[in-house]
Write a protein that holds these residues in place. Structure first.
Motif, PDB file in Angstrom:
ATOM      1  N   VAL A 165       0.993  -1.499   0.034  1.00  0.00           N
ATOM      2  CA  VAL A 165       0.064  -0.138  -0.031  1.00  0.00           C
ATOM      3  C   VAL A 165       0.933   1.101   0.023  1.00  0.00           C
ATOM      4  O   VAL A 165       1.593   1.460   0.729  1.00  0.00           O
ATOM      5  N   VAL A 186      -8.669   3.838  -2.487  1.00  0.00           N
ATOM      6  CA  VAL A 186      -8.091   3.112  -3.866  1.00  0.00           C
ATOM      7  C   VAL A 186      -8.518   3.601  -4.950  1.00  0.00           C
ATOM      8  O   VAL A 186      -7.743   4.017  -5.826  1.00  0.00           O
ATOM      9  N   ILE A 193      -1.837   0.382  -4.786  1.00  0.00           N
ATOM     10  CA  ILE A 193      -1.822  -1.017  -4.285  1.00  0.00           C
ATOM     11  C   ILE A 193      -1.176  -2.168  -5.105  1.00  0.00           C
ATOM     12  O   ILE A 193      -1.153  -1.793  -6.470  1.00  0.00           O
TER      13      ILE A 193
END
Length: 214
Positions: A165, A186, A193
């Motif tokens: 991450v 995200v 990621i």
């Protein structure tokens, strides 16, 4: 009538929420609890009197904050008319609108401030995040990296590569503290990621655990 559940007492502030609270109410209670890490915010909570409604900008989710004498309760009902209403964006989890009642600008100003608690540096949040989530079934080891400095911290052990991450210090702090749902960050491009979809799903579940106390 819902039974209050204690979230904790810190800095002279006692926080409770409805025992059967839906996710949004749980999250608002969690956000208020994050404020108790800061002594100045504790003073704001101690001085807050009355009711503030917190609503979302895209659906019917709503929470009611009732405060008096250092006791703060978060519920889902409308037991009395709120002094002010704060509208949050579900995408950014930040204040998008303020609707004070007549003469209640001070109340809504305090409420708006409390919806954005000061967070510790992301490096100082990793231990608490891992303590809360390490028992989540299937949770992989995590490699967290701050994009500007390159600082990297690994959480957990195990075979194979950890789930990566990457993000700014601010966005890593918000994720680890439960201020923002992992998939939202995200999909918005605020966190990057690297890993499998199964890992993404499990880390999303860990994010929910921190946000909603489940």
């Amino acid at each position: 009538m819902p039974v209050p559940v204690s979230i904790g007492t810190q800095g002279g502030v006692a926080l409770t929420r409805d025992s059967d609270a839906p996710p949004f109410v749980r999250w608002i209670a969690h956000v208020l609890a994050l404020n108790t890490w800061d002594s100045t915010r504790c003073s704001l909570l101690q001085g807050l009197v009355g009711t503030i409604a917190v609503a979302t900008d895209s659906d019917q989710q709503r929470a009611l904050i009732t405060a008096a004498g250092g006791h703060i309760h978060v519920g889902g009902g409308e037991s009395q008319p709120p002094k002010a209403t704060i509208v949050l964006s579900l995408d950014s989890r930040e204040v998008s609108e303020r609707v004070p009642s007549t003469g209640q600008q001070d109340v809504i100003s305090v409420g708006e401030v409390l919806m954005q608690p000061p967070l510790p540096d992301w490096e100082n949040l990793t231990d608490s995040f891992w303590t809360l989530t390490r028992q989540v079934r299937g949770l992989p080891a995590l490699s967290l990296q701050e994009t500007s400095s390159g600082c990297r911290i690994r959480l957990g052990e195990g075979p194979g590569a950890p789930y990566e991450v990457h993000g700014s210090a601010r966005e890593l702090s918000r994720f680890l503290a439960g201020m923002r749902f992992f998939p939202e960050a995200v999909y918005a491009g605020d966190l990057q990621i690297r890993g499998t979809f199964s890992q993404f799903s499990t880390v999303s579940g860990a994010s929910l655990k921190v946000m909603f106390d489940v």
